[in-house]
Write an enzyme that holds these catalytic residues in place. Structure first.
Site, PDB file in Angstrom:
ATOM      1  N   LYS A  29      -9.267  -0.628  -2.134  1.00 27.34           N
ATOM      2  CA  LYS A  29      -8.745  -1.348  -0.971  1.00 27.34           C
ATOM      3  C   LYS A  29      -8.900  -2.841  -1.230  1.00 27.34           C
ATOM      4  O   LYS A  29      -9.916  -3.281  -1.771  1.00 27.34           O
ATOM      5  CB  LYS A  29      -9.531  -0.929   0.280  1.00 27.34           C
ATOM      6  CG  LYS A  29      -8.967  -1.509   1.590  1.00 27.34           C
ATOM      7  CD  LYS A  29      -9.734  -0.980   2.820  1.00 27.34           C
ATOM      8  CE  LYS A  29      -9.182  -1.550   4.115  1.00 27.34           C
ATOM      9  NZ  LYS A  29      -9.882  -1.052   5.304  1.00 27.34           N
ATOM     10  N   SER A  64     -11.090   3.180  10.427  1.00 25.21           N
ATOM     11  CA  SER A  64     -10.133   2.747   9.393  1.00 25.21           C
ATOM     12  C   SER A  64     -10.114   3.590   8.133  1.00 25.21           C
ATOM     13  O   SER A  64      -9.233   3.417   7.291  1.00 25.21           O
ATOM     14  CB  SER A  64     -10.400   1.288   8.995  1.00 25.21           C
ATOM     15  OG  SER A  64      -9.916   0.425   9.984  1.00 25.21           O
ATOM     16  N   SER A  67      -7.140   0.796   9.185  1.00 24.71           N
ATOM     17  CA  SER A  67      -6.606  -0.245   8.339  1.00 24.71           C
ATOM     18  C   SER A  67      -6.454   0.157   6.877  1.00 24.71           C
ATOM     19  O   SER A  67      -5.728  -0.488   6.129  1.00 24.71           O
ATOM     20  CB  SER A  67      -7.523  -1.473   8.400  1.00 24.71           C
ATOM     21  OG  SER A  67      -8.791  -1.151   7.855  1.00 24.71           O
TER      22      SER A  67
END
Lengths: 95, 485, 485
Positions: free
Chosen positions: B76, B175, B151
């Site tokens: 990420k 997330s 997210s």
């Protein structure tokens, strides 16, 4: 619920965000609806409860006082927007 | 090749069925060919990946390979990567190349894994739909008109689309779990403090926690073995031995007491989602587990408490982005105030600015007690709910989110509707508990996630329960249509 | 009208740790710009603070020295404001739970009385960097050096217990003496190791209610502080006597130009939005640790002053001067022990040596005259080898690196003549050669004769080229003249 324009402007000053007039209205509406949501907190009975700042009941670990950070100025300043004479430059600071 | 799990890839590498260079090349090619449809990767690190794969192959040849040697994964774009742009999904950091690695990245480097690139995400991890990314929304591989969740939507979508077998992610209010659910993969948010936050760009420090995403619980266990560590660079990281999360996956779950919180099955829950979750719970009964109805009475307060605490912490965490030392800086600032205000207004997207303002409001003079102080007390209530529940049960299960992936823009104008997307996931962050999501059914051809919440540091038991479920179901093996080409 | 001045001080003391409070970067003074600012000090994304143990210990030691309550659990908070020398956009400091609670510092007034100044609390915090307005960069901008950012400080906050500039200075000097004796601060005022913010208000004599106060910030010398207080008190009296009102504001005093002005920019919208820092956990200090620090506490100035008076029979004045800082005290003690003559040693340390160090503006550590050398000098004065006048020459020689006292006495042939036979001969010769003076002496009234002795002494000392032992000469002279009457 909407938030007063003046409040939005004060918050924007504290948070150093340029919010022009065209955005103030929308911000005010959206922040208002979020505050309506968080206002639900007021109904909660929390008398006598301490706040939970950290999820785990741990205490701070302390570091020995030994230098182990080398000088990396060159690497750090290579990604800086504006430097000269080894300093970070900003518009004139007025006290 | 891209349908192999990480375990299968490791076995193949060890048996020399294929080399790391071959599988790395394969996934790089897939990303290049397919990701234009999903937009899940912000930065592809092709050269570094191939070089890492080559080194991995040498180690494998020598028989000195560490656990994840040669396995390609995505990270990420919230984890700082030395020499590789780390944007956090924001224009503010579009040009930011950190000269240091996050501890998580370092752990993965040490384990011999190969970084393919950095995944797309909601800006500064603020969002549940991936629509707030400066790099454009990620599309759900199951339905490209729908959100992948957020997210960590980039990591989830990439795994669902078989662009990588696993990825790192972070979870502040859901997330990891919500995008895992919406993309039909498995993801785990560990106990707060289990994974180092050093080098992980902060959203809300007391809630943020890194964790793995993969297709199976078994793979998540492997990734967590590498990701979890004690790190003296993070004061909130817990000094506690990391167990082998793979060791107990095959244990029987007979007699496991599973708590079913009635508040997780109330109005707002999509009936199809509810059905899928109930079916899964029945599956657990068949495996010998016992279902116990429990109550988490303050669940409803978790969203309001979260939307005070997270923005408050974020408002301070994001003050460092001021255009002075790194990142975006506005053109020709006329004075210092102008530098700050324009840099930040240009560099941050709307949602981020909104949350900064909310956080500023909740901390400001006259409002602190009513908002921030009160929210921290409510947080205590929520923690107590869980502590009491775990006196009666071993794990808690329910839906990960109220409904399957929604269409882009569906909640665009109403931040509160978007925030309610996280109603079932947020309270574990507030309490610091571990939670995971695994695929448990389909509604309207979109995946549904089952959430498992464990007690503090009980990740091994959660993974065991998830793995046992995946031994008798095949939801985790289903793939979106059209990803083979 | 008679006005009473009310003064409270906030004193920033830089702690003498090797590393920053939250990072392992060096705190050494005088390094090239930004070479001692690591990624944590620069607030690079994803970086996290870890607390320096030594900083906590130093703060606790200060608390013990002023008999304060020690905060067994202290909490770091974030104080939010934007400034280019504050990289995170917040200062990590303490507010609700400081490490040091209420305590007391005693000061000595000019009339010999002791006055207690109450300490409200002392807290730990990080220093900011420096903004430079000119230097090796283009004009019209400011340059930021972050070497100092993150240096540990304790901020000591007094109650408004001082009534004159002299009291404020005595208090400041006492704090200087305490922190240097503890070894927790190097006390180098010129390097900013101690900085004072002075809160000043005035009220009519006899009035209980406090007047509106102003805060004059960042004074870094005792002299500047004293001048700034006098100036501000005069200003406030002028304002009130002209029928105006004192405005609560922050003021800046320029020690060079001796002018103060309002810092209006600091006034607007001061809402610091303090909240507990989520990256740091509560600091817990065990009773055992506190007791250990207490047991190892170095001698404090008050105790040392008492001991000097008792052990070395020094006057209160000498004892106060010599016990004020640890290095002076240890220098004195070493010299006193070696010379075996504490009183004479005290005179030389507090007199000639201090004066000379002051003129050259160097610290005792840099003194070219070592304690051992000074003791050697004192021994030769005490055993009458040299006179006080010769001693000044010898001191000069030692200062200039010509060697020890004995070597210089030898080289310069400075030995005092104490042989009574030789001295008698000298006296006889002078008396014989100055019959007129002798007659004058005899004819003078008995009670005025003493004044005439000086003339003979001058002649004798001249004849001996200054080497005659003056005490002995004066005795012999008195005897011989008495016989002539």
């Amino acid at each position: 619920m909407s938030i007063e324009k003046q409040t939005i402007e004060n918050l924007a000053t504290l948070a150093r965000l340029a919010i022009d007039d065209t955005r103030v209205e929308e911000m005010s509406q959206r922040l208002g609806s979020v505050l309506e949501l968080v206002d639900q907190l007021k109904a909660a009975d929390t008398s006598g409860l301490s706040g939970l700042d950290h999820p785990l009941n741990e205490t701070q670990r302390l570091r020995e006082d030994t230098v182990n950070k080398p000088n990396m100025r060159e690497a750090f300043q290579a990604i800086a927007p504006d430097t000269e004479g080894d300093l970070y430059l900003v518009p004139k600071v007025i006290d | 090749m891209h349908n192999f799990t990480i375990i299968e890839l490791i076995n193949g590498l060890k048996k020399k069925v294929f080399s790391s260079t071959e599988i790395t090349q394969h996934f790089l090619t897939r990303i290049k060919n397919l990701d234009s449809k999903f937009n899940s990767v912000i930065t592809l690190t092709e050269n570094q990946a191939l070089a890492a794969a080559q080194s991995a192959d040498q180690l494998l040849a020598k028989g000195e390979a560490p656990e994840l040697c040669g396995v390609p994964i995505l990270h990420k774009d919230i984890f700082c990567t030395n020499g590789v742009r780390t944007s956090c999904g924001s224009k503010m950091l579009d040009n930011f190349v950190p000269p240091y690695d996050a501890t998580v990245i370092e752990n993965f480097k040490n384990s011999g894994s190969v970084m393919l690139g950095k995944t797309n995400m909601d800006e500064f991890a603020m969002g549940s739909s991936n629509e707030t990314s400066f790099y454009g929304a990620v599309k759900n591989p199951w339905a490209t008109d729908s959100v992948p969740g957020g997210s960590s939507g980039g990591s989830a979508a990439a795994i669902a689309a078989r662009l990588a077998p696993g990825a790192t992610a972070t979870d502040t209010g859901g997330s990891i779990r919500q995008p895992a659910a919406l993309c039909g993969i498995t993801g785990l948010k560990p106990t707060y403090g289990r994974v180092s936050r050093w080098g992980m760009i902060a959203f809300a420090s007391s809630l943020d926690q890194g964790g793995p995403m993969a297709r199976t619980a078994e793979d998540c266990a492997l990734l967590l073995n590498c990701m979890a560590s004690y790190d003296d660079k993070d004061s909130t990281c817990i000094n506690r031995p990391v167990p082998n999360y793979s060791a107990n996956l095959n244990d029987s779950i007979k007699g496991l007491r599973i708590g079913i919180p009635k508040e997780y099955f109330s109005e707002g829950l999509n009936p199809g989602t509810e059905q899928a979750v109930r079916n899964s719970l029945a599956e657990y009964e068949k495996l010998g587990a016992e279902l116990v109805e429990i109550s988490l009475p303050n669940t409803g307060l978790s969203v309001p408490a979260y939307y005070v605490i997270a923005p408050a912490e974020a408002s301070a965490n994001l003050s460092r982005f001021d255009g002075v030392r790194y990142g975006h800086r506005c053109e020709d600032p006329k004075d210092l105030e102008d530098l700050y205000r324009r840099t930040r207004a240009e560099g941050f997207g709307d949602e981020v600015q909104r949350r900064i303002l909310i956080g500023t409001y909740c901390l400001s003079a006259g409002y602190y007690d009513a908002y921030y102080g009160k929210a921290q007390q409510v947080r205590q209530l929520i923690r107590q709910d869980f502590v009491q529940a775990f006196e009666k049960v071993d794990l808690i299960m329910g839906p990960t989110c109220p409904s399957p992936a929604f269409i882009f823009g569906a909640k665009g104008n109403d931040p509160v509707a978007m925030y309610l997307e996280d109603i079932y996931t947020i309270s574990t962050n507030l309490a610091g508990l571990p939670g995971m999501s695994l695929p448990c059914g389909m509604v309207d051809s979109k995946p549904v996630g089952l959430q498992i919440i464990g007690n503090y540091f009980d990740e091994a038991r959660m993974l065991n329960a998830a793995h046992q479920f995946q031994q008798v179901t095949d939801w985790h093996q289903q793939a979106p249509a059209g990803i083979e080409s | 009208m008679n006005w009473e001045t009310v003064i409270g001080l906030e004193v920033h003391v830089q702690l003498a740790t090797k590393t920053k409070i939250f990072s392992a970067a060096s705190t050494a003074f005088g390094a090239a710009p930004n070479t001692q600012a690591c990624e944590i000090d620069l607030a690079m994304p994803g970086t996290l603070p870890v607390v320096n143990k030594q900083a906590i210990d130093y703060a606790v030691m200060f608390g013990l020295a002023i008999d304060a309550e020690i905060g067994k659990t202290s909490v770091f908070e974030r104080k939010n404001y934007f400034y280019p020398d504050l990289p995170k956009g917040y200062q990590t400091t303490q507010l609700e739970q400081p490490v040091v609670g209420p305590g007391v510092v005693d000061i000595q007034l000019d009339n010999g009385d002791t006055k207690s100044i109450r300490i409200h609390h002392a807290h730990l915090e990080e220093d900011a960097g420096k903004s430079l307005h000119e230097g090796n960069f283009r004009s019209g901008v400011s340059g930021i050096d972050l070497n100092r950012a993150g240096t540990p400080l304790i901020e000591i906050v007094s109650e408004p217990d001082m009534r004159t500039a002299e009291e404020a200075v005595a208090f400041a000097k006492k704090l200087h003496s305490i922190v240097t004796s503890l070894g927790i601060c190097d006390g180098e005022m010129s390097q900013g190791s101690m900085r004072f913010d002075v809160n000043i208000s005035i009220r009519p004599q006899g009035e209980d209610k406090l007047g509106t106060r102003t805060e004059t910030k960042n004074l870094n010398s005792f002299k500047f502080m004293e001048d700034a207080i006098r100036l501000e008190v005069e200003r406030q009296i002028d304002v009130l006597e002209d029928g105006g009102e004192v405005v609560q504001e922050t003021r800046l005093y320029n020690g060079e130009t001796k002018v103060a002005r309002s810092m209006r920019s600091k006034e607007e919208a001061n809402d610091y939005r303090y909240f507990p820092c989520p990256d740091l956990l509560p600091v817990v200090i065990s009773d055992e640790h506190v007791e250990q620090l207490r047991a190892n506490l170095p001698e404090l100035p008050d105790a040392r002053q008492q001991r000097f008076m008792a052990e070395y029979e020094l006057s209160q004045y000498d004892a106060t001067v010599l016990s004020a800082d640890a290095s002076t005290a240890s220098y004195f003690e070493q010299a006193a022990k070696q010379s075996g003559n504490p009183k004479l040693t005290a005179n030389w340390v507090a007199g000639e040596l201090s004066a000379r160090l002051n003129i050259e503006a160097i610290s005792l550590e840099q003194s070219p005259v070592t304690a051992e050398q000074l003791a050697g000098l004192v021994i030769r004065i005490a055993d009458n080898t040299i006179s006080g006048k010769m001693a000044k020459q010898v001191f000069e020689g030692i200062w200039n690196g010509e060697g020890d006292a004995d070597q210089i006495i030898e080289q310069r042939g400075l030995k005092q003549v104490s042989d009574s036979g030789a001295l008698e001969a000298m006296v006889d010769e002078v008396l014989a050669n100055n019959q007129a003076m002798v007659d004058d002496y005899i004819n003078t009234d008995a009670d005025k004769r003493k004044k005439k002795l000086g003339g003979f002494m001058g002649q004798i000392m001249k004849a001996s080229k200054g080497q005659a032992n003056p005490q002995q000469v004066s005795q012999i002279l008195a005897q011989k003249l008495a016989k002539m009457l």
